[in-house]
Design a protein around this motif. Structure first.
Motif, short mmCIF file in Angstrom:
data_model
loop_
_atom_site.label_atom_id
_atom_site.label_comp_id
_atom_site.label_asym_id
_atom_site.label_seq_id
_atom_site.Cartn_x
_atom_site.Cartn_y
_atom_site.Cartn_z
N LYS A 3 4.63 7.17 86.04
CA LYS A 3 5.79 7.42 85.20
C LYS A 3 5.52 8.68 84.38
O LYS A 3 4.47 8.80 83.75
CB LYS A 3 6.01 6.20 84.32
N ASP A 4 6.45 9.63 84.41
CA ASP A 4 6.28 10.89 83.67
C ASP A 4 7.07 10.86 82.36
O ASP A 4 8.24 10.47 82.36
CB ASP A 4 6.80 12.07 84.51
N HIS A 5 6.41 11.30 81.28
CA HIS A 5 7.08 11.44 79.99
C HIS A 5 6.95 12.88 79.52
O HIS A 5 5.94 13.53 79.80
CB HIS A 5 6.43 10.53 78.94
N HIS A 6 7.95 13.34 78.78
CA HIS A 6 7.90 14.71 78.25
C HIS A 6 8.04 14.67 76.73
O HIS A 6 9.02 14.14 76.21
CB HIS A 6 9.03 15.56 78.87
N TYR A 7 7.06 15.23 76.05
CA TYR A 7 7.07 15.29 74.57
C TYR A 7 6.71 16.69 74.11
O TYR A 7 6.07 17.45 74.85
CB TYR A 7 6.06 14.29 73.99
N ASP A 8 7.08 17.01 72.87
CA ASP A 8 6.59 18.27 72.27
C ASP A 8 5.10 18.13 71.97
O ASP A 8 4.30 19.01 72.25
CB ASP A 8 7.32 18.56 70.95
N LEU A 9 4.76 16.99 71.35
CA LEU A 9 3.38 16.77 70.92
C LEU A 9 2.92 15.39 71.38
O LEU A 9 3.63 14.40 71.20
CB LEU A 9 3.31 16.82 69.37
N VAL A 10 1.72 15.35 71.96
CA VAL A 10 1.12 14.08 72.33
C VAL A 10 -0.16 13.91 71.52
O VAL A 10 -1.02 14.80 71.51
CB VAL A 10 0.84 14.02 73.85
N VAL A 11 -0.24 12.80 70.81
CA VAL A 11 -1.42 12.50 70.00
C VAL A 11 -2.16 11.35 70.67
O VAL A 11 -1.58 10.27 70.85
CB VAL A 11 -1.02 12.09 68.56
N VAL A 12 -3.41 11.57 71.05
CA VAL A 12 -4.17 10.51 71.72
C VAL A 12 -5.13 9.88 70.70
O VAL A 12 -5.99 10.57 70.14
CB VAL A 12 -4.96 11.06 72.93
N LEU A 34 2.50 8.84 70.33
CA LEU A 34 1.18 8.44 69.83
C LEU A 34 0.63 7.39 70.80
O LEU A 34 1.29 6.37 71.04
CB LEU A 34 1.32 7.86 68.41
N ILE A 35 -0.56 7.65 71.33
CA ILE A 35 -1.07 6.80 72.41
C ILE A 35 -2.35 6.09 71.98
O ILE A 35 -3.29 6.73 71.52
CB ILE A 35 -1.36 7.64 73.67
N GLU A 36 -2.37 4.78 72.16
CA GLU A 36 -3.53 3.97 71.76
C GLU A 36 -3.93 3.07 72.93
O GLU A 36 -3.09 2.42 73.54
CB GLU A 36 -3.16 3.13 70.52
N LYS A 37 -5.23 3.01 73.19
CA LYS A 37 -5.68 2.24 74.37
C LYS A 37 -5.74 0.73 74.13
O LYS A 37 -5.65 -0.05 75.07
CB LYS A 37 -7.03 2.75 74.85
N GLU A 38 -5.87 0.33 72.86
CA GLU A 38 -6.01 -1.11 72.60
C GLU A 38 -4.64 -1.81 72.63
O GLU A 38 -3.60 -1.16 72.71
CB GLU A 38 -6.70 -1.32 71.25
N GLU A 107 6.09 5.70 63.01
CA GLU A 107 7.20 5.14 63.80
C GLU A 107 8.53 5.33 63.08
O GLU A 107 9.55 5.68 63.69
CB GLU A 107 6.93 3.66 64.06
N LYS A 108 8.50 5.15 61.75
CA LYS A 108 9.73 5.32 60.96
C LYS A 108 10.27 6.75 61.05
O LYS A 108 11.45 7.00 60.88
CB LYS A 108 9.46 4.97 59.49
N ASP A 112 7.19 7.77 69.09
CA ASP A 112 7.11 6.70 70.10
C ASP A 112 5.65 6.29 70.24
O ASP A 112 4.80 7.14 70.55
CB ASP A 112 7.61 7.21 71.45
N ILE A 113 5.36 5.01 70.02
CA ILE A 113 3.97 4.55 70.10
C ILE A 113 3.75 3.81 71.43
O ILE A 113 4.51 2.89 71.75
CB ILE A 113 3.61 3.65 68.90
N PHE A 114 2.75 4.24 72.16
CA PHE A 114 2.38 3.58 73.42
C PHE A 114 1.04 2.89 73.21
O PHE A 114 0.03 3.56 73.05
CB PHE A 114 2.23 4.61 74.54
N VAL A 115 1.02 1.55 73.19
CA VAL A 115 -0.27 0.85 73.12
C VAL A 115 -0.67 0.44 74.54
O VAL A 115 0.09 0.66 75.49
CB VAL A 115 -0.21 -0.38 72.17
N LYS A 116 -1.85 -0.14 74.66
CA LYS A 116 -2.39 -0.55 75.98
C LYS A 116 -2.34 0.62 76.96
O LYS A 116 -2.03 0.43 78.15
CB LYS A 116 -1.58 -1.72 76.55
N THR A 117 -2.56 1.82 76.48
CA THR A 117 -2.47 3.00 77.33
C THR A 117 -3.76 3.81 77.18
O THR A 117 -3.99 4.42 76.14
CB THR A 117 -1.23 3.85 76.94
N ASN A 118 -4.57 3.74 78.21
CA ASN A 118 -5.89 4.38 78.15
C ASN A 118 -5.84 5.74 78.84
O ASN A 118 -5.65 5.83 80.05
CB ASN A 118 -6.92 3.46 78.83
N ILE A 119 -5.99 6.79 78.06
CA ILE A 119 -5.94 8.16 78.61
C ILE A 119 -7.32 8.56 79.12
O ILE A 119 -8.31 8.42 78.40
CB ILE A 119 -5.45 9.15 77.52
#
Ligand code: FAD
Length: 403
Positions: A3-12, A34-38, A107-108, A112-119
């Motif tokens: 799945k492809d996503h497009h953002y200005d900024l990606v924070v891992v 914002l991407i978090e693996k846990e 988030e407010k 967009d927060i993506f959890v369970k996502t291991n980069i």
């Protein structure tokens, strides 16, 4: 299928640095992931959470996220000093609550927060610059395209390593702690314990959280010592060493373990389309291995600089450099001074620690706090190095000053 996503900024990385960078960038009007693996933000706690009321107020952290501290007790094998303040200047954070508050604030603002996502991979353009990241999400392979990436993965520095910009930290602190319920504790007093029996390189601690809860921990400097902090923690609790005895019955609730870089500010932190922040950037005070307030503060700066660069359509290293300039101006000389004190402390014998506490007793409350916070204002240091009535204090501050 990916799945492809497009953002200005990606924070891992959804720690304090990542959430703060995402917050500031979204506030400035760019589209942020914002991407978090846990499974959730702050699922695993890897920190003791001590910070300073001044920073808490600056960041707007709510009052129900921390326990204020007024008294600072320092114990060596045969000496003890307590420095007290009339108002609380330090605090022990409820780490999970605080980190979740930080991500909620982001988030407010529309992050967009993506959890369970291991980069685990980076995407490069034909000039070899980063233009996105990929990994494994809830539904399999996931790809994020972005104009700028912030590496806020903490100690592991996953993105910067994948780009080949950094290697593993060589000098670092390893810490283990129990969050526990105890019978007796003054909730306004923290304890730092030094000497060989507590830890051969570093310090042990009791940090109160209020409501008879504490964090009891041991930190060990690597590679200086090969002691396992978890084993040593169990030993000192079993032996009821020093102030641990006063706690009465100890009922562990949760175990925490973590690593913190201690290689100084050795890394370059901006590259084309990439910023390193927090532990990834080595932004920690080596004296007490404290990094949360720097992660939040410079996370916000990173988010602001990155979003301005995105809006100006110029995201090369030069455009992102104001971030590195900002944090270096703010803390570089202080962290270097703290490193010198740490070099002195890491080699002290038990007898020398007893004497060091005699020197600490000579400091006024604000001098002690500046010292432990690595808040060495140059004029204050020069004053202490030149005119303190005690020779030993003058010598200590001469060392900090670098003479
Ligand atoms: C034992 C110990 C005690 C400490 N005590 C204190 C203290 O009392 N006070 C203080 O100020 N500091 C303390 N620190 C330091 C403090 O914890 C750090 O400086 C701070 O957490 C840095 O924040 P960060 O956001 O850079 O990194 P982290 O808090 O480590 O956050 C990184 C995040 O990125 C996520 N992540 C990592 N890799 C990936 C990936 N590949 N994909 C997606 N997500 C990923 C992680 O799961 C994590 O949530 C302590 C550290 C240790 C080890």
């Amino acid at each position: 299928m990916s799945k492809d996503h497009h953002y200005d900024l990606v924070v891992v990385g959804g720690g304090p640095a990542g959430s703060s960078a995402a917050f500031a960038a979204a506030k400035n009007g760019v589209k942020v992931a914002l991407i978090e693996k846990e499974n959730s933000i702050a699922e695993t706690v890897r920190t003791s959470g001590v910070t300073w009321i001044e920073s808490i107020k600056e960041f707007g952290i709510p009052e129900n996220c921390y326990n204020p501290i007024k008294n600072f007790s320092f114990v060596s094998p045969n000496n003890e000093v307590t420095i007290s303040d009339s108002v609380a200047t330090a605090a022990v954070l409820d780490v999970r609550k605080t980190y979740r508050w930080l991500s909620n604030e982001a988030e407010k603002k529309g992050v967009d927060i993506f959890v369970k996502t291991n980069i685990n991979e980076v995407i490069r353009n034909d000039k070899n610059d980063i233009v996105g990241v990929s990994g494994t999400g809830i539904n399999g392979k996931i790809i994020f395209h972005s104009k700028v990436v912030v590496d806020a993965t903490g100690f592991t520095s996953t993105i910067s390593k994948a780009m080949g910009f950094v290697t593993q930290w060589k000098r670092f602190g390893a810490g283990a702690e129990y969050e526990a319920e105890v019978e007796n504790i003054n909730s306004e007093t923290w304890w730092l314990m030094v000497g060989q029996e507590y830890t051969p390189a570093g310090y042990a601690w009791i940090f109160p959280l209020g409501n008879n809860r504490v964090r009891i921990g041991v930190g060990v400097g690597k590679p200086e010592s090969d002691v396992d902090p978890t084993e040593r923690l169990k030993e000192i609790i079993k032996k009821k060493l020093g102030p641990i005895k006063k706690l009465g019955k100890i009922t562990p609730i949760e175990f925490h373990y973590g690593l913190i870089p201690n290689d100084g500010l050795s890394r370059k932190t901006v590259f084309n389309n990439l910023i390193l922040v927090g532990d990834t950037a080595g932004q920690a005070n080596p004296l007490v291995l404290e990094g949360i307030r720097y992660a939040i503060k410079f996370g916000r700066v990173a988010g602001e600089v990155a979003s301005n660069a995105i809006k100006n359509k110029k995201t090369d290293e030069k455009a992102l450099y104001p971030y590195e300039e900002n944090w270096r101006n703010a803390i570089e000389s202080k962290i270097n001074s703290a490193g010198k004190v740490q070099d002195r402390w890491i080699g002290l014998s038990d007898k020398e620690w007893d004497k060091e506490l005699d020197i600490i007793k000579e400091l006024k409350t604000e001098e002690f706090l500046d010292f432990i916070k690595a808040d060495f204002g140059l004029s204050n240091m020069i004053k202490l190095a030149m005119s303190h009535p005690k020779l030993a204090v003058r010598q200590l501050f001469n060392l900090v000053k670098g003479k």
